[in-house]
Write a protein that holds these residues in place. Structure first.
Motif, PDB file in Angstrom:
ATOM      1  N   VAL A 298       0.871  -1.179   0.000  1.00 28.46           N
ATOM      2  CA  VAL A 298       0.000   0.000   0.000  1.00 28.46           C
ATOM      3  C   VAL A 298       0.903   1.222   0.000  1.00 28.46           C
ATOM      4  CG1 VAL A 298      -0.240  -0.090   2.532  1.00 28.46           C
ATOM      5  CG2 VAL A 298      -1.888   1.225   1.164  1.00 28.46           C
ATOM      6  N   GLU A 299       0.624   2.143  -0.917  1.00 29.72           N
ATOM      7  CA  GLU A 299       1.497   3.302  -1.113  1.00 29.72           C
ATOM      8  C   GLU A 299       0.663   4.572  -1.240  1.00 29.72           C
ATOM      9  OE1 GLU A 299       4.407   5.151  -4.601  1.00 29.72           O
ATOM     10  OE2 GLU A 299       4.434   2.989  -4.250  1.00 29.72           O
ATOM     11  N   GLY A 300       1.180   5.634  -0.666  1.00 32.65           N
ATOM     12  CA  GLY A 300       0.599   6.956  -0.853  1.00 32.65           C
ATOM     13  C   GLY A 300       1.627   7.861  -1.499  1.00 32.65           C
ATOM     14  N   PHE A 301       1.202   8.635  -2.476  1.00 32.91           N
ATOM     15  CA  PHE A 301       2.125   9.596  -3.090  1.00 32.91           C
ATOM     16  C   PHE A 301       1.379  10.863  -3.453  1.00 32.91           C
ATOM     17  CE2 PHE A 301       0.546   6.980  -6.596  1.00 32.91           C
ATOM     18  CZ  PHE A 301       0.297   7.890  -7.622  1.00 32.91           C
ATOM     19  N   THR A 302       2.127  11.944  -3.517  1.00 34.30           N
ATOM     20  CA  THR A 302       1.554  13.274  -3.731  1.00 34.30           C
ATOM     21  C   THR A 302       2.221  13.964  -4.905  1.00 34.30           C
ATOM     22  OG1 THR A 302       0.998  13.573  -1.389  1.00 34.30           O
ATOM     23  CG2 THR A 302       1.229  15.569  -2.695  1.00 34.30           C
ATOM     24  N   PHE A 303       1.404  14.670  -5.678  1.00 31.86           N
ATOM     25  CA  PHE A 303       1.922  15.582  -6.695  1.00 31.86           C
ATOM     26  C   PHE A 303       1.346  16.957  -6.415  1.00 31.86           C
ATOM     27  CE2 PHE A 303       1.238  17.720 -10.877  1.00 31.86           C
ATOM     28  CZ  PHE A 303       2.569  18.014 -11.121  1.00 31.86           C
ATOM     29  N   ALA A 304       2.202  17.887  -6.045  1.00 32.68           N
ATOM     30  CA  ALA A 304       1.779  19.256  -5.760  1.00 32.68           C
ATOM     31  C   ALA A 304       3.006  20.151  -5.909  1.00 32.68           C
ATOM     32  CB  ALA A 304       1.194  19.383  -4.358  1.00 32.68           C
ATOM     33  N   PRO A 305       3.367  20.495  -7.136  1.00 36.67           N
ATOM     34  CA  PRO A 305       4.622  21.219  -7.384  1.00 36.67           C
ATOM     35  C   PRO A 305       4.696  22.551  -6.652  1.00 36.67           C
ATOM     36  CG  PRO A 305       3.194  21.250  -9.324  1.00 36.67           C
ATOM     37  CD  PRO A 305       2.591  20.276  -8.372  1.00 36.67           C
ATOM     38  N   ALA A 306       5.884  22.834  -6.116  1.00 40.48           N
ATOM     39  CA  ALA A 306       6.176  24.098  -5.432  1.00 40.48           C
ATOM     40  C   ALA A 306       5.265  24.339  -4.234  1.00 40.48           C
ATOM     41  CB  ALA A 306       6.081  25.278  -6.406  1.00 40.48           C
ATOM     42  N   SER A 307       4.730  23.263  -3.650  1.00 43.04           N
ATOM     43  CA  SER A 307       3.851  23.374  -2.485  1.00 43.04           C
ATOM     44  C   SER A 307       4.403  22.534  -1.341  1.00 43.04           C
ATOM     45  CB  SER A 307       2.440  22.895  -2.824  1.00 43.04           C
ATOM     46  OG  SER A 307       1.865  23.671  -3.850  1.00 43.04           O
ATOM     47  N   GLN A 308       4.062  22.913  -0.120  1.00 46.99           N
ATOM     48  CA  GLN A 308       4.440  22.104   1.029  1.00 46.99           C
ATOM     49  C   GLN A 308       3.609  20.820   1.045  1.00 46.99           C
ATOM     50  OE1 GLN A 308       4.077  24.798   4.414  1.00 46.99           O
ATOM     51  NE2 GLN A 308       6.249  25.335   4.223  1.00 46.99           N
ATOM     52  N   LYS A 309       4.229  19.716   1.405  1.00 45.78           N
ATOM     53  CA  LYS A 309       3.569  18.418   1.279  1.00 45.78           C
ATOM     54  C   LYS A 309       3.551  17.620   2.576  1.00 45.78           C
ATOM     55  CE  LYS A 309       5.184  18.238  -3.519  1.00 45.78           C
ATOM     56  NZ  LYS A 309       5.923  19.525  -3.427  1.00 45.78           N
ATOM     57  N   ARG A 310       4.086  18.186   3.646  1.00 43.37           N
ATOM     58  CA  ARG A 310       4.148  17.444   4.906  1.00 43.37           C
ATOM     59  C   ARG A 310       2.783  16.949   5.348  1.00 43.37           C
ATOM     60  NH1 ARG A 310       4.970  20.748  10.322  1.00 43.37           N
ATOM     61  NH2 ARG A 310       2.818  21.250   9.736  1.00 43.37           N
ATOM     62  N   ASP A 311       1.817  17.832   5.397  1.00 45.52           N
ATOM     63  CA  ASP A 311       0.502  17.450   5.904  1.00 45.52           C
ATOM     64  C   ASP A 311      -0.233  16.545   4.930  1.00 45.52           C
ATOM     65  OD1 ASP A 311       1.057  18.895   8.165  1.00 45.52           O
ATOM     66  OD2 ASP A 311      -0.101  20.654   7.571  1.00 45.52           O
ATOM     67  N   ASN A 312       0.012  16.696   3.625  1.00 45.09           N
ATOM     68  CA  ASN A 312      -0.584  15.783   2.652  1.00 45.09           C
ATOM     69  C   ASN A 312      -0.067  14.365   2.875  1.00 45.09           C
ATOM     70  OD1 ASN A 312      -1.893  17.931   1.478  1.00 45.09           O
ATOM     71  ND2 ASN A 312      -0.521  18.098  -0.257  1.00 45.09           N
ATOM     72  N   MET A 313       1.244  14.223   3.022  1.00 40.08           N
ATOM     73  CA  MET A 313       1.820  12.900   3.234  1.00 40.08           C
ATOM     74  C   MET A 313       1.413  12.333   4.587  1.00 40.08           C
ATOM     75  SD  MET A 313       3.230  12.182   0.435  1.00 40.08           S
ATOM     76  CE  MET A 313       3.925  10.608   0.983  1.00 40.08           C
ATOM     77  N   PHE A 314       1.230  13.209   5.566  1.00 41.10           N
ATOM     78  CA  PHE A 314       0.791  12.752   6.884  1.00 41.10           C
ATOM     79  C   PHE A 314      -0.622  12.186   6.799  1.00 41.10           C
ATOM     80  CE2 PHE A 314      -0.614  13.175  11.296  1.00 41.10           C
ATOM     81  CZ  PHE A 314       0.491  12.685  11.976  1.00 41.10           C
ATOM     82  N   GLU A 315      -1.486  12.830   6.028  1.00 37.97           N
ATOM     83  CA  GLU A 315      -2.845  12.295   5.847  1.00 37.97           C
ATOM     84  C   GLU A 315      -2.804  10.926   5.177  1.00 37.97           C
ATOM     85  OE1 GLU A 315      -6.421  13.330   2.869  1.00 37.97           O
ATOM     86  OE2 GLU A 315      -6.184  14.812   4.479  1.00 37.97           O
ATOM     87  N   LEU A 316      -1.960  10.781   4.164  1.00 41.33           N
ATOM     88  CA  LEU A 316      -1.844   9.490   3.491  1.00 41.33           C
ATOM     89  C   LEU A 316      -1.341   8.417   4.466  1.00 41.33           C
ATOM     90  CD1 LEU A 316      -0.317  10.658   0.087  1.00 41.33           C
ATOM     91  CD2 LEU A 316      -2.676   9.930   0.515  1.00 41.33           C
ATOM     92  N   GLU A 317      -0.386   8.779   5.315  1.00 38.51           N
ATOM     93  CA  GLU A 317       0.103   7.840   6.326  1.00 38.51           C
ATOM     94  C   GLU A 317      -1.027   7.438   7.273  1.00 38.51           C
ATOM     95  OE1 GLU A 317       3.335   7.626  10.024  1.00 38.51           O
ATOM     96  OE2 GLU A 317       3.399   9.302   8.605  1.00 38.51           O
ATOM     97  N   ALA A 318      -1.820   8.419   7.706  1.00 39.68           N
ATOM     98  CA  ALA A 318      -2.930   8.130   8.614  1.00 39.68           C
ATOM     99  C   ALA A 318      -3.940   7.189   7.948  1.00 39.68           C
ATOM    100  CB  ALA A 318      -3.608   9.419   9.040  1.00 39.68           C
ATOM    101  N   ILE A 319      -4.215   7.390   6.668  1.00 40.41           N
ATOM    102  CA  ILE A 319      -5.137   6.519   5.939  1.00 40.41           C
ATOM    103  C   ILE A 319      -4.588   5.095   5.900  1.00 40.41           C
ATOM    104  CG2 ILE A 319      -6.091   5.985   3.665  1.00 40.41           C
ATOM    105  CD1 ILE A 319      -6.236   9.035   3.188  1.00 40.41           C
ATOM    106  N   MET A 320      -3.333   4.954   5.485  1.00 36.24           N
ATOM    107  CA  MET A 320      -2.763   3.621   5.329  1.00 36.24           C
ATOM    108  C   MET A 320      -2.664   2.867   6.642  1.00 36.24           C
ATOM    109  SD  MET A 320       0.065   4.111   2.279  1.00 36.24           S
ATOM    110  CE  MET A 320       0.910   5.547   2.965  1.00 36.24           C
ATOM    111  N   LYS A 321      -2.517   3.594   7.736  1.00 38.50           N
ATOM    112  CA  LYS A 321      -2.416   2.945   9.043  1.00 38.50           C
ATOM    113  C   LYS A 321      -3.759   2.504   9.618  1.00 38.50           C
ATOM    114  CE  LYS A 321       2.084   4.570  10.563  1.00 38.50           C
ATOM    115  NZ  LYS A 321       2.889   5.387  11.505  1.00 38.50           N
ATOM    116  N   THR A 322      -4.846   2.736   8.882  1.00 42.40           N
ATOM    117  CA  THR A 322      -6.148   2.189   9.288  1.00 42.40           C
ATOM    118  C   THR A 322      -6.382   0.806   8.709  1.00 42.40           C
ATOM    119  OG1 THR A 322      -7.388   3.117   7.397  1.00 42.40           O
ATOM    120  CG2 THR A 322      -7.130   4.525   9.363  1.00 42.40           C
ATOM    121  N   ILE A 323      -5.441   0.254   7.963  1.00 42.60           N
ATOM    122  CA  ILE A 323      -5.660  -1.015   7.289  1.00 42.60           C
ATOM    123  C   ILE A 323      -6.048  -2.113   8.275  1.00 42.60           C
ATOM    124  CG2 ILE A 323      -3.260  -1.831   7.376  1.00 42.60           C
ATOM    125  CD1 ILE A 323      -3.712  -2.807   4.437  1.00 42.60           C
TER     126      ILE A 323
END
Length: 326
Positions: A298-323
């Motif tokens: 299970v993988e999460g990835f983000t595309f958001a050029p020139a934007s901060q991505k910490r909270d986006n990746m954190f949300e993906l981590e939170a989603i994947m950890k509900t498995i």
């Protein structure tokens, strides 16, 4: 000194009253995801102690395209730490005291809440306590933030049963995510965000795909590139097959993990497109699913050029950890 004694008295009061049935109510904690209230005297904050706190608690997040801190620190002196500010979800309290101490308290002023308390007789002792306890406190804060993120997006979840049918698992996926691609052994959810997308994919590999530890990183990259070439195309390029690959200039960070009650490997790295200037961070879990004779990916990835991505990746981590496995 009165303020210091007062703070520890309050901590001890709440600890001693934890099992007292007369204590019935704590207000709900507040704060943005990944925010941290840091409380200490201004003299400490502006000196070596403040530097040591920032070294640990504002360290760059691993595996992002831009340098972003682990927590967004909201500093305040003890005199300001009153009223609703005490309801901050994650709190780090650092002070001079007659004893060297580092501990973590739960639900002191609000619920849910973690309060890290660090004290020392002098600056050098405080710094030693921070070095010794920072990783444990950070783990507690991150766990609380993961739980808070999960609680927030559980208010509105995607109700489809694709993962259950295809992989015999479930994920708490927010309703903002939609299935963009579905195959027998591949499912892709995506969500539109400003300037880009957030994505969750799932697939399986044979149980013996990863032969040994010495080739693990190479095998992970080979796996990702193979999946990208089949399922994750990019912009059309005349005469070329443009698709997702692993970033070639930086090796991924690989850690042991546990997810869904099973042993796993956590991988943090960067992706790019094979023939187009496009990329971003990814977080991947390789789950050892022995009961089903497979490796579940299970993988999460983000595309958001020139934007901060910490909270986006954190949300993906939170989603994947509900498995959860059926």
């Amino acid at each position: 000194m009165k303020k210091i004694v007062g703070f520890f008295a309050i901590v001890l009061l709440f600890v001693s009253c934890k099992d007292d049935k007369s204590v019935k109510y704590l207000p709900e904690s507040i704060g943005a995801i990944n925010s941290l209230a840091v409380v200490m005297d201004n003299e400490l904050w502006q000196g070596e102690v403040g530097d040591k706190v920032r070294e640990h608690f504002a360290a760059p997040v691993v595996g992002l395209t831009l340098e972003e801190p682990l927590f967004t620190i909201n500093y305040m002196p003890p005199s300001v730490f009153t009223g609703s500010v005490q309801h901050s979800r994650s709190v780090l309290y650092v002070t001079r005291d007659s004893t060297n101490k580092a501990l973590i308290k739960t639900d002191v002023y609000a619920k849910p809440q973690k309060v890290g308390v660090i004290s020392g007789k002098n600056i050098q002792e405080i710094k030693k306590e921070i070095d010794a306890k920072a990783d444990e406190i950070i783990k507690a804060f991150r766990g609380l933030e993961i739980s808070e993120a999960q609680k927030r997006f559980k208010r509105s979840l995607n109700k489809d049963s694709i993962l259950s049918k295809n992989f015999k698992v479930s994920l708490d996926i927010p309703s903002a995510y939609r299935v963009g691609r579905q195959e027998d052994n591949f499912v892709w959810y995506d969500r539109q965000v400003p300037k880009g997308t957030m994505n969750v994919i799932m697939y399986t590999m044979p149980e013996d795909y990863f032969k040994n530890d010495s080739t693990l990183v190479k095998d992970i990259l080979r796996m990702r590139d193979s999946i990208g070439s089949i399922y994750i195309p990019g912009e059309d390029i005349a005469g070329k097959k443009n698709h997702m690959v692993s970033e070639k200039m930086f090796a991924p960070h690989v850690y042991p993990a546990e997810i869904g009650g099973k042993k796993a490997v956590e991988v943090r790295g960067l992706w790019e497109m094979s023939d187009y200037p496009m990329g971003g961070p990814y977080l991947l879990y390789i789950i050892n699913d022995k009961e089903n004779n497979r490796k579940l990916i299970v993988e999460g990835f983000t595309f958001a050029p020139a934007s901060q991505k910490r909270d986006n990746m954190f949300e993906l981590e939170a989603i994947m950890k509900t498995i959860a496995f059926r």
